[in-house]
Scaffold this motif. Structure first.
Motif, PDB file in Angstrom:
ATOM      1  N   ALA A 405     -29.385  22.359  68.566  1.00 59.59           N
ATOM      2  CA  ALA A 405     -29.703  24.257  68.014  1.00 59.59           C
ATOM      3  C   ALA A 405     -28.528  23.446  66.358  1.00 59.59           C
ATOM      4  CB  ALA A 405     -28.808  24.737  68.946  1.00 59.59           C
ATOM      5  N   GLN A 406     -27.194  22.843  66.659  1.00 58.09           N
ATOM      6  CA  GLN A 406     -26.846  22.369  65.384  1.00 58.09           C
ATOM      7  C   GLN A 406     -27.241  21.236  64.966  1.00 58.09           C
ATOM      8  OE1 GLN A 406     -23.107  20.794  68.143  1.00 58.09           O
ATOM      9  NE2 GLN A 406     -22.946  22.006  68.784  1.00 58.09           N
ATOM     10  N   GLN A 407     -28.342  20.615  65.144  1.00 60.08           N
ATOM     11  CA  GLN A 407     -28.698  19.668  64.142  1.00 60.08           C
ATOM     12  C   GLN A 407     -30.242  19.720  63.535  1.00 60.08           C
ATOM     13  OE1 GLN A 407     -27.162  16.492  62.877  1.00 60.08           O
ATOM     14  NE2 GLN A 407     -25.287  17.164  64.324  1.00 60.08           N
ATOM     15  N   GLU A 408     -30.971  20.523  64.719  1.00 56.14           N
ATOM     16  CA  GLU A 408     -32.734  21.106  64.010  1.00 56.14           C
ATOM     17  C   GLU A 408     -32.676  22.211  63.768  1.00 56.14           C
ATOM     18  OE1 GLU A 408     -34.966  19.539  67.146  1.00 56.14           O
ATOM     19  OE2 GLU A 408     -34.327  17.395  67.154  1.00 56.14           O
ATOM     20  N   VAL A 409     -32.104  23.226  63.922  1.00 52.80           N
ATOM     21  CA  VAL A 409     -31.949  24.326  64.080  1.00 52.80           C
ATOM     22  C   VAL A 409     -31.051  25.230  63.128  1.00 52.80           C
ATOM     23  CG1 VAL A 409     -31.582  26.834  65.022  1.00 52.80           C
ATOM     24  CG2 VAL A 409     -32.811  25.071  66.307  1.00 52.80           C
ATOM     25  N   GLY A 410     -29.729  24.397  62.485  1.00 51.30           N
ATOM     26  CA  GLY A 410     -28.811  24.135  62.304  1.00 51.30           C
ATOM     27  C   GLY A 410     -27.475  25.055  62.016  1.00 51.30           C
ATOM     28  N   MET A 411     -27.647  25.802  63.496  1.00 51.61           N
ATOM     29  CA  MET A 411     -26.610  26.574  64.049  1.00 51.61           C
ATOM     30  C   MET A 411     -24.987  25.801  63.707  1.00 51.61           C
ATOM     31  SD  MET A 411     -28.339  28.442  67.557  1.00 51.61           S
ATOM     32  CE  MET A 411     -26.992  28.897  67.806  1.00 51.61           C
ATOM     33  N   SER A 412     -23.624  26.547  64.011  1.00 53.36           N
ATOM     34  CA  SER A 412     -22.410  25.836  64.000  1.00 53.36           C
ATOM     35  C   SER A 412     -22.236  25.874  64.649  1.00 53.36           C
ATOM     36  CB  SER A 412     -21.889  27.172  62.902  1.00 53.36           C
ATOM     37  OG  SER A 412     -21.097  28.248  63.309  1.00 53.36           O
ATOM     38  N   VAL A 413     -20.729  25.055  65.445  1.00 55.43           N
ATOM     39  CA  VAL A 413     -20.799  24.950  66.734  1.00 55.43           C
ATOM     40  C   VAL A 413     -20.006  26.243  67.401  1.00 55.43           C
ATOM     41  CG1 VAL A 413     -18.663  23.009  67.470  1.00 55.43           C
ATOM     42  CG2 VAL A 413     -19.897  22.658  65.436  1.00 55.43           C
ATOM     43  N   SER A 414     -19.157  26.624  66.756  1.00 54.90           N
ATOM     44  CA  SER A 414     -18.959  28.423  67.170  1.00 54.90           C
ATOM     45  C   SER A 414     -20.144  28.689  67.231  1.00 54.90           C
ATOM     46  CB  SER A 414     -17.647  28.561  65.814  1.00 54.90           C
ATOM     47  OG  SER A 414     -18.340  28.910  65.117  1.00 54.90           O
ATOM     48  N   LEU A 415     -20.601  28.722  66.529  1.00 55.96           N
ATOM     49  CA  LEU A 415     -22.105  30.195  67.153  1.00 55.96           C
ATOM     50  C   LEU A 415     -22.827  29.491  68.354  1.00 55.96           C
ATOM     51  CD1 LEU A 415     -23.401  32.346  66.918  1.00 55.96           C
ATOM     52  CD2 LEU A 415     -25.017  31.381  65.003  1.00 55.96           C
ATOM     53  N   SER A 416     -22.369  28.545  68.034  1.00 57.47           N
ATOM     54  CA  SER A 416     -24.034  27.131  69.638  1.00 57.47           C
ATOM     55  C   SER A 416     -22.554  27.936  70.556  1.00 57.47           C
ATOM     56  CB  SER A 416     -24.403  26.656  69.240  1.00 57.47           C
ATOM     57  OG  SER A 416     -22.954  25.209  69.313  1.00 57.47           O
ATOM     58  N   GLY A 417     -20.907  26.839  71.495  1.00 59.16           N
ATOM     59  CA  GLY A 417     -20.344  27.615  72.161  1.00 59.16           C
ATOM     60  C   GLY A 417     -20.597  28.717  72.574  1.00 59.16           C
ATOM     61  N   LEU A 418     -20.760  30.279  71.716  1.00 55.53           N
ATOM     62  CA  LEU A 418     -21.013  31.302  71.801  1.00 55.53           C
ATOM     63  C   LEU A 418     -22.235  32.098  72.782  1.00 55.53           C
ATOM     64  CD1 LEU A 418     -19.428  33.850  71.415  1.00 55.53           C
ATOM     65  CD2 LEU A 418     -21.136  34.289  69.266  1.00 55.53           C
ATOM     66  N   TYR A 419     -23.731  31.225  71.954  1.00 51.05           N
ATOM     67  CA  TYR A 419     -24.166  31.579  72.285  1.00 51.05           C
ATOM     68  C   TYR A 419     -24.327  30.614  74.337  1.00 51.05           C
ATOM     69  CZ  TYR A 419     -27.306  33.264  68.954  1.00 51.05           C
ATOM     70  OH  TYR A 419     -27.662  33.863  67.536  1.00 51.05           O
ATOM     71  N   LEU A 420     -23.648  29.677  74.632  1.00 53.11           N
ATOM     72  CA  LEU A 420     -23.747  28.862  75.282  1.00 53.11           C
ATOM     73  C   LEU A 420     -22.805  29.384  76.504  1.00 53.11           C
ATOM     74  CD1 LEU A 420     -24.951  26.538  77.115  1.00 53.11           C
ATOM     75  CD2 LEU A 420     -22.446  25.725  76.158  1.00 53.11           C
ATOM     76  N   ALA A 421     -21.538  30.710  75.552  1.00 53.92           N
ATOM     77  CA  ALA A 421     -20.829  30.674  77.129  1.00 53.92           C
ATOM     78  C   ALA A 421     -21.929  32.861  77.315  1.00 53.92           C
ATOM     79  CB  ALA A 421     -19.755  31.549  76.107  1.00 53.92           C
ATOM     80  N   ALA A 422     -22.214  33.575  76.657  1.00 55.58           N
ATOM     81  CA  ALA A 422     -23.020  34.580  77.249  1.00 55.58           C
ATOM     82  C   ALA A 422     -24.816  34.127  78.040  1.00 55.58           C
ATOM     83  CB  ALA A 422     -23.095  35.375  75.568  1.00 55.58           C
ATOM     84  N   ALA A 423     -24.769  32.895  77.120  1.00 59.48           N
ATOM     85  CA  ALA A 423     -26.087  32.754  78.675  1.00 59.48           C
ATOM     86  C   ALA A 423     -26.164  32.212  79.991  1.00 59.48           C
ATOM     87  CB  ALA A 423     -26.966  31.194  77.661  1.00 59.48           C
ATOM     88  N   GLY A 424     -24.044  32.035  79.853  1.00 59.72           N
ATOM     89  CA  GLY A 424     -23.938  30.913  80.560  1.00 59.72           C
ATOM     90  C   GLY A 424     -23.893  31.866  82.115  1.00 59.72           C
ATOM     91  N   VAL A 425     -22.987  33.522  80.939  1.00 59.63           N
ATOM     92  CA  VAL A 425     -23.241  34.468  82.247  1.00 59.63           C
ATOM     93  C   VAL A 425     -24.188  35.378  82.835  1.00 59.63           C
ATOM     94  CG1 VAL A 425     -21.794  37.049  82.552  1.00 59.63           C
ATOM     95  CG2 VAL A 425     -20.823  34.915  81.006  1.00 59.63           C
ATOM     96  N   LEU A 426     -25.071  34.940  81.814  1.00 59.74           N
ATOM     97  CA  LEU A 426     -26.192  35.669  82.576  1.00 59.74           C
ATOM     98  C   LEU A 426     -27.387  34.669  83.546  1.00 59.74           C
ATOM     99  CD1 LEU A 426     -28.324  38.067  82.798  1.00 59.74           C
ATOM    100  CD2 LEU A 426     -30.016  36.531  80.696  1.00 59.74           C
ATOM    101  N   GLY A 427     -26.934  33.832  82.832  1.00 58.04           N
ATOM    102  CA  GLY A 427     -27.025  31.967  84.485  1.00 58.04           C
ATOM    103  C   GLY A 427     -27.206  32.845  85.766  1.00 58.04           C
ATOM    104  N   ALA A 428     -25.682  32.669  86.004  1.00 58.87           N
ATOM    105  CA  ALA A 428     -25.056  33.852  87.028  1.00 58.87           C
ATOM    106  C   ALA A 428     -25.589  34.495  88.165  1.00 58.87           C
ATOM    107  CB  ALA A 428     -23.353  33.779  86.889  1.00 58.87           C
TER     108      ALA A 428
END
Length: 580
Positions: A405-428
C-alpha cells in the motif's frame, strides 16, 4: 292390571361415550381392566371387548363404584326392565382391585402426544445431529459394547449441559483473554521494534535475528502443547498463562537485545501452547451446538489483541517514562486471571471421564508421535497440509500489505494504519459470523465459502491501485481470510479422540501452520523484489501466491476431511479405547 312397562335405559350414547373422561380423570372402577395392569406381552383375548358397563339394563350406582368388593352381585341393585335381555356377567376382577393406590401394580405412564419440548437438559448437544440423549453418567465413559459406541443405536450426547451457563461464561472470558494476549504479543514487538533499537542499541540485521529467534519459539511450543494429553488441560493452561506473564515481565526488564530475544522466545513458547490448549478446552467443554460460536469468539480475540496495540499507541503509551517497556507491563494482567481461574476452573469433562475410565489405562498419553499412528496419520496429514496452505497465504498477505500500500499504491503510513485498524475490527466480526455459520451449516461448507472469498478478494486486493477502492476490498479480504481460522481450529481438534487431541492440534498448528507463515512471506519477497525478483512487484507476487496456495486447501477439505459438526466425542473415545 300390571304396572306399566318401564322403558329400558339405552345406556350412554356414542357421543357421550367419546366425551367420557380419560386417563387419571376417569373413575378407577370404570376403567378397562387391562389398562390397570402393568404393560408387557399381552395375551390374546378369547372373546370380544369387555362391556363398558357391567349391566346394560341400568346405570351404575354408587355401590358399583365401591372398591374392594369385586364379587358384588350387580343384579341385586335394582329391578331390570322387562324385555331388556339377559344381564351380562360382571367383568372379572383385576389384580389391582381392592388395593390401595400405593399397593397397586405400577402402571406404565402413557406417552405424551403433541409438541415436543424445545429443551430437555442432557439432550441438547446432539439433537441437531439427529442423535439421541446421553448414555453415560457424569464422569463415566461409554463401553465399547454399548450400542451407542458401535453405532447401532442412539448415540450418547457428549454435548450435554454438564456445566451451568454461568461457569461457561466465566470459562469463555478466561480463554478469550488467553488468545487476546497471544495476538497482542505477536503485534507489539513489530510495533515497538524501532523504539527498542533506539533504546537498547542495535541494527536492522540484529533486529532480523531477534525476529527469527522469537519465531522459532512458536515452533518449539509444540513440545509444551503436547503435554496437555498427559497432565491435563486445566493445569497446562494455568502454567502457560503464568509462564507468559513472567516472560513478558522479563522482556520489560531487558537490558540488551540478546536478553530481550531470550525472554520473547520463552513468551512465544508459552503463547503457542496456550493457544492450542484453549482451543482444545472449547471443543471438550462446550455443547456441540455452541462449539462453532465459541471457537469464533475465542479465535477473534487474537485479532482484537493486535488492534489493542494500536489503541495503546494512539493513546501515547510509548510517550510515558517507561517508553516501550510499558507495552510489556500490560501483560501482567493475565496474572489476575490465574487467581480467578485456579479457584473456579474445572478439568474438561471429556478428559476427566477418560482419565477415570479403567479401560483407557493402556492408551499412550505421553508419546508425541502418537497422532502419527495408522488410525490418525491420514487425518493429521490432511489437516496439517490444509492449515499450511491457508495460513501461508493469509500470513503473507498480512505481512506484505502495508508495504504494498505504501510503496506501490502510494498511501501514507498514517492512512494505511487507519485502514488496517478499521479492517481489523471487521475481521474480528468474520470470526464470530463464521462460528455461527459453522453451527448452522457445517464446518466444510463454511470453510469453502471463506476460502473462495479469500481467493477472490485476496487476489483482487493486491491489484488495486486506488486508495478509495482499497478500504472495502481490504475489509472483506480480512473478513474471509482471518475468519477461516475458526474452521481450521475445529478441524484440528474435533476430528481426533480426547487422549490424543492436544498432540494432534499441536502438530497441525506448530509443525504445519507456523512454518507456512515463515516460508510464504519469504517466497513473496524473493519473487516480488523490484531489483532481482522475476516478477518485480509485490502485488503480482502476492496474487500469484494466493492462486497457488488457496485452491489446494479447498481441495483437501473437499476430498479428505469429514464433516465435524456435531461430532460425538464420547463415541470417538469409546472407539479409540476399543481399537488401541
Amino acid at each position: 292390571m300390571g304396572a306399566p312397562a318401564v322403558p329400558a335405559d339405552p345406556g350412554p350414547t356414542r357421543r357421550a361415550r367419546r366425551r367420557r373422561p380419560r386417563g387419571g380423570d376417569r373413575d378407577p372402577a370404570l376403567r378397562r381392566p387391562d389398562r390397570d395392569l402393568p404393560r408387557g406381552p399381552r395375551e390374546p383375548r378369547s372373546g370380544g371387548r369387555a362391556p363398558a358397563w357391567p349391566d346394560r339394563g341400568r346405570s351404575p350406582g354408587p355401590a358399583d363404584r365401591r372398591a374392594g368388593d369385586p364379587g358384588r352381585d350387580l343384579g341385586d341393585a335394582g329391578p331390570v326392565a322387562p324385555g331388556a335381555g339377559p344381564v351380562p356377567p360382571p367383568a372379572p376382577p383385576h389384580p389391582g382391585a381392592g388395593l390401595r393406590r400405593a399397593d397397586r401394580p405400577a402402571r406404565r405412564p402413557r406417552r405424551r402426544r403433541g409438541r415436543r419440548a424445545l429443551h430437555r437438559p442432557g439432550h441438547d448437544g446432539d439433537r441437531e445431529a439427529g442423535r439421541g440423549g446421553p448414555r453415560e453418567r457424569r464422569g463415566g465413559s461409554v463401553s465399547p459394547d454399548d450400542p451407542a459406541a458401535s453405532g447401532s443405536g442412539a448415540s450418547p450426547d457428549e454435548g450435554r449441559d454438564l456445566h451451568p451457563p454461568a461457569y461457561r461464561r466465566k470459562l469463555l472470558v478466561l480463554l478469550s483473554a488467553a488468545t487476546f494476549f497471544e495476538g497482542y504479543d505477536t503485534f507489539v514487538l513489530s510495533f515497538v521494534l524501532a523504539i527498542v533499537l533506539g533504546d537498547l542499541g542495535g541494527s536492522e540485521a540484529q533486529a532480523g535475528w531477534v525476529r527469527a529467534i522469537v519465531g522459532v519459539g512458536t515452533v518449539v511450543a509444540f513440545t509444551l502443547a503436547a503435554q496437555a494429553d498427559r497432565i491435563g488441560r486445566k493445569r497446562l493452561l494455568l502454567i502457560t498463562i503464568a509462564g507468559y506473564a513472567i516472560s513478558a515481565f522479563l522482556t520489560a526488564l531487558s537490558p540488551n537485545l540478546p536478553f530481550l530475544a531470550a525472554a520473547q522466545f520463552l513468551a512465544q513458547v508459552f503463547l503457542g501452547a496456550e493457544w492450542a490448549v484453549a482451543i482444545t478446552i472449547v471443543v471438550e467443554d462446550f455443547p456441540s451446538r455452541e462449539r462453532g460460536r465459541t471457537l469464533g469468539i475465542v479465535t477473534s480475540m487474537n485479532t482484537l489483541g493486535g488492534i489493542f496495540v494500536g489503541v495503546l499507541a494512539f493513546a501515547g503509551l510509548q510517550s510515558t517514562p517507561l517508553s516501550w517497556r510499558a507495552f510489556y507491563l500490560v501483560n501482567l494482567i493475565p496474572l489476575a486471571l490465574i487467581a480467578i481461574g485456579r479457584r473456579g476452573m474445572l478439568e474438561t469433562e471429556r478428559y476427566a471421564a477418560l482419565s477415570q475410565d479403567p479401560a483407557s489405562a493402556h492408551l499412550d498419553h505421553a508419546n508425541v508421535w502418537e497422532p502419527w499412528r495408522p488410525p490418525y496419520r491420514r487425518m493429521v496429514l490432511a489437516v496439517g497440509l490444509l492449515t499450511f496452505f491457508r495460513h501461508a497465504a493469509v500470513a503473507a498477505g498480512a505481512f506484505w500489505w502495508a508495504y504494498y500500500a505504501q510503496q506501490e499504491v502510494g498511501m501514507s503510513v498514517s492512512l494505511s494504519g487507519l485502514y488496517l485498524a478499521a479492517a481489523g475490527v471487521l475481521g474480528a466480526a468474520g470470526f464470530i459470523i463464521g462460528g455461527h455459520l459453522m453451527d448452522r451449516f457445517g464446518r466444510i461448507p463454511v470453510f469453502q465459502l471463506y476460502m473462495a472469498g479469500t481467493l477472490l478478494l485476496g487476489t483482487w486486493l493486491f491489484q488495486v491501485h486506488d486508495p478509495a477502492q482499497m478500504l472495502p476490498v481490504l475489509c472483506l479480504a480480512i473478513f474471509f481470510g482471518l475468519g477461516s481460522v475458526a474452521m481450521t481450529s475445529a478441524f484440528s481438534t474435533e476430528l481426533f479422540p480426547t487422549y490424543v487431541r492436544s498432540r494432534a492440534a499441536a502438530w497441525c498448528r506448530n509443525a504445519f501452520e507456523v512454518p507456512g507463515a515463515i516460508v510464504a512471506p519469504l517466497v513473496v519477497g524473493i519473487l516480488g523484489d523490484h531489483v532481482t525478483g522475476p516478477l518485480g512487484s509485490i502485488g503480482d507476487a502476492m496474487s500469484l501466491t494466493n492462486l497457488a496456495l488457496i485452491p489446494p486447501a479447498m481441495f483437501i477439505a473437499w476430498r479428505y476431511l469429514p464433516e465435524s459438526r456435531g461430532t460425538d466425542l464420547v463415541r470417538m473415545d469409546a472407539q479409540a479405547v476399543a481399537t488401541a
